[in-house]
Design an enzyme around this catalytic site. Sequence first.
Site, short mmCIF file in Angstrom:
data_model
loop_
_atom_site.label_atom_id
_atom_site.label_comp_id
_atom_site.label_asym_id
_atom_site.label_seq_id
_atom_site.Cartn_x
_atom_site.Cartn_y
_atom_site.Cartn_z
N PHE A 129 0.87 -1.17 0.00
CA PHE A 129 0.00 0.00 0.00
C PHE A 129 0.91 1.22 0.00
CE2 PHE A 129 -2.28 3.44 2.20
CZ PHE A 129 -3.37 3.56 1.37
N ASP A 214 9.39 2.39 1.47
CA ASP A 214 8.21 3.08 1.98
C ASP A 214 8.12 2.78 3.48
OD1 ASP A 214 5.74 3.94 2.84
OD2 ASP A 214 4.65 3.26 1.06
N LYS A 243 3.00 9.64 8.57
CA LYS A 243 2.37 9.11 9.79
C LYS A 243 3.07 9.57 11.07
CE LYS A 243 -0.51 5.49 7.94
NZ LYS A 243 -0.22 4.89 6.65
#
Length: 392
Positions: A129, A214, A243
Amino acid sequence: MIPSVLPTYSRAPLHFVKGEGSWLIEEDGRRFLDLGSGIAVAALGHAHPIIVEALTSQAQKLWHVSNLYEIPQQQALADKLVDATFADTVFFTNSGTESMELGVKMARKYWYEKGQPGRVEIISFTGAFHGRSSAAIAAAPTEKMVKGFGPLLPGFVQLPFGDMDALKAAVTDKTAAIIIEPIQGEGGINVVPDAMLQEIRKLCDDTGTLFIADEIQCGMGRTGRLFAHEWAGVTPDIMLVAKGIGGGFPLGAVLATEDAASGMVAGTHGSTYGGNPLGCAVGLAVVNAITEPGFLDEVNRKGALLRQKLEGLIAENPDVFTEVRGQGYMLGLKCKQPPVDVVKAAYEEELIVVPAADNVIRLLPALTLNEEEIAEAIERLDRTAKAVAAQG
Ligand SMILES: *Cc1c(COP(=O)(O)O)cnc(C)c1O
């Protein structure tokens, strides 16, 4: 009639009005133990005094000026990140998706400037993702994310997770970069073995391919290292961050080596909000706290303790839980029942966990979750499991 908030989310009927560390307080007064951290965002827990102070003191001085001017808070945060990582340079964004966009652009520009404009392909893996932009969904094209949103951006190739032979065969003179989450988050806490990250690094070295990590979910101390790739003893060329870095303030970053970033000269990329004084003041407080001596040792110690107790929980509840995986405070519990059912049952026990793919519930607590709270989490998970088992 369409709701006034575009109905793209299926939300739980919970209304949190306050957060304190690892606790979320519902409107009706119930205290939920939060093992989700707003999907790995509230790295220091809710309303940690350090970030409240950083935010409020900066808010009284200056919020935003744009990148037309120098921003000392941005400079300080970039210096700190460069000091603490493989990277030579940092670009600030406001979200993971924006970091992904720049990662893709940077890799393609790199090859363009090297005189190989045909090297545009980005290779990714199933279960990945990378966000919701057109580039990010092209890189990780699950049916629900791409159906109806075509045409997909060209130049992306997805390979089966962990298939090194397929990867070796797929890297050609068209390949710009390989992008990988060292631990897949949304995909269900799938850990890429250290040996595989090392092999991918070697393949990239041999072929010149850029290695994009990532670390939007697995970075910022979550696995017990500042960044998850550090466990494998290899470094990427480009790394995506978001995040946890803002602790709840929308902040992201792209970190890169000087070589990988060499195509990104003045005028080639930008962001209005990215790296503004307010966000960077908070980000600096978060990064300073996580890199404080001993902080990550504690994440490792408590992560191992939580994991050990989860093994016991599985042994007690084999009809509900089958496996624990992950590292540090990024753990997944594989469920026999649909994970959304387990998540709902956990709400009844005033416990927050987050579903993921592959029948997994994620535990992504604040890095400050303490031993007492670990014990409480296990009790609530145990009651959750008993309730799920009773439902049949
Ligand atoms: C959350 C996430 C993203 C997207 O970040 P947003 O801030 O939601 O745009 C990308 N990659 C990974 C690994 C993520 O966990």
